[in-house]
Design a protein around this motif. Structure first.
Motif, short mmCIF file in Angstrom:
data_model
loop_
_atom_site.label_atom_id
_atom_site.label_comp_id
_atom_site.label_asym_id
_atom_site.label_seq_id
_atom_site.Cartn_x
_atom_site.Cartn_y
_atom_site.Cartn_z
N LEU A 117 0.81 -1.22 0.00
CA LEU A 117 0.00 0.00 0.00
C LEU A 117 0.84 1.27 0.00
O LEU A 117 0.45 2.28 -0.59
CB LEU A 117 -0.96 -0.01 1.19
CG LEU A 117 -2.11 -1.02 1.11
CD1 LEU A 117 -2.95 -0.97 2.37
CD2 LEU A 117 -2.98 -0.77 -0.12
N GLU A 118 2.02 1.21 0.63
CA GLU A 118 2.87 2.41 0.65
C GLU A 118 3.41 2.74 -0.75
O GLU A 118 3.80 3.88 -1.01
CB GLU A 118 4.03 2.26 1.63
CG GLU A 118 4.99 1.14 1.33
CD GLU A 118 4.56 -0.23 1.86
OE1 GLU A 118 5.25 -1.20 1.56
OE2 GLU A 118 3.54 -0.33 2.55
N LEU A 120 1.66 3.04 -3.29
CA LEU A 120 0.68 3.93 -3.94
C LEU A 120 0.98 5.40 -3.70
O LEU A 120 0.38 6.27 -4.33
CB LEU A 120 -0.73 3.58 -3.48
CG LEU A 120 -1.22 2.19 -3.88
CD1 LEU A 120 -2.60 1.93 -3.30
CD2 LEU A 120 -1.24 2.03 -5.39
N THR A 121 1.90 5.69 -2.80
CA THR A 121 2.29 7.08 -2.56
C THR A 121 3.54 7.45 -3.35
O THR A 121 3.95 8.60 -3.37
CB THR A 121 2.56 7.33 -1.07
OG1 THR A 121 3.63 6.48 -0.64
CG2 THR A 121 1.32 7.05 -0.23
N ASP A 122 4.14 6.48 -4.03
CA ASP A 122 5.35 6.70 -4.81
C ASP A 122 4.99 6.79 -6.28
O ASP A 122 4.46 5.84 -6.87
CB ASP A 122 6.34 5.56 -4.55
CG ASP A 122 7.62 5.71 -5.33
OD1 ASP A 122 8.04 6.85 -5.60
OD2 ASP A 122 8.23 4.66 -5.66
N ILE A 123 5.29 7.91 -6.92
CA ILE A 123 4.92 8.14 -8.32
C ILE A 123 5.61 7.14 -9.25
O ILE A 123 5.02 6.68 -10.23
CB ILE A 123 5.20 9.60 -8.75
CG1 ILE A 123 4.59 9.89 -10.13
CG2 ILE A 123 6.68 9.90 -8.76
CD1 ILE A 123 3.10 9.94 -10.13
N SER A 125 6.40 3.97 -8.59
CA SER A 125 5.67 2.70 -8.50
C SER A 125 4.35 2.77 -9.26
O SER A 125 3.99 1.83 -9.97
CB SER A 125 5.40 2.34 -7.04
OG SER A 125 6.60 2.12 -6.36
N ILE A 126 3.64 3.87 -9.12
CA ILE A 126 2.36 4.03 -9.82
C ILE A 126 2.58 4.01 -11.32
O ILE A 126 1.84 3.35 -12.06
CB ILE A 126 1.64 5.32 -9.36
CG1 ILE A 126 1.19 5.17 -7.90
CG2 ILE A 126 0.46 5.63 -10.25
CD1 ILE A 126 0.67 6.44 -7.28
#
Length: 185
Positions: A117-118, A120-123, A125-126
């Protein structure tokens, strides 16, 4: 219970897959997970926007049951039939992955650095997940099926296009892991 809690050897799982494919061939069906995406899009109304989705989706209900069974089976296997979250992979591979920044390598089925889930805060990774998803979706459509459809069902039907697709999957996988993966990570 001990038999269920460990990975099954190829001489058990292989014949089971062959039996399922034989039964599907016997009743005139072809196995493939990506065809479920077309069915789901049609159910949601995509047939009103594109001719590709205009087909009798009800004839594919059996494949939706396979997809739902895979999801439920994966959940049961991961949450109730697994003694640990450690993955038995080569120690050299674990070391190489950890050098690339995947500290969870060997301790989780999926790298938490990319799938947690963390992430999802990293551009980065997204973007990796979004671009990867688009490429997989495009490749699946362009190749006329996914890896499971071509490698399991297509090869068992002795289809030359499936053999070509599977060779392409392997070449693409080798290129990705040996050339692009180190560049990305």
């Amino acid at each position: 219970m001990e038999l269920i809690l460990q990975p099954w050897p190829w001489y058990v799982s292989g014949p089971l897959i062959a039996l399922v494919l034989f039964l599907l061939l016997f009743v005139g069906k072809n196995f493939g997970m990506s065809s479920n995406l077309r069915t789901l899009c049609t159910i949601c109304g995509a047939d009103k926007k594109s001719d590709f989705f205009k087909f009798n989706w009800k004839s594919q209900k059996w494949n939706l049951v396979v997809m739902i069974g895979a999801i439920i089976g994966g959940f049961i296997g991961a949450n109730f039939l697994t003694e640990s979250t450690a993955v038995a992979i080569n120690p050299e591979t674990v070391e190489q992955l950890q050098e690339l920044g995947f500290s969870s390598a060997g301790n989780a089925y999926l790298p938490t650095e990319l799938y947690g889930l963390e992430a999802l805060t990293d551009i980065k990774s997204i973007l990796i997940l979004a671009i990867g998803g688009l490429l997989v979706g495009f490749g699946t459509r362009y190749a006329g099926g996914c890896t499971s459809g071509h490698a399991i069902s297509g090869l068992s039907n002795l289809q030359l296009p499936s053999l070509i697709a599977v060779i392409g999957f392997f070449i693409g996988g080798l290129f990705m892991i040996h050339v692009l993966y180190p560049l990305i990570f």
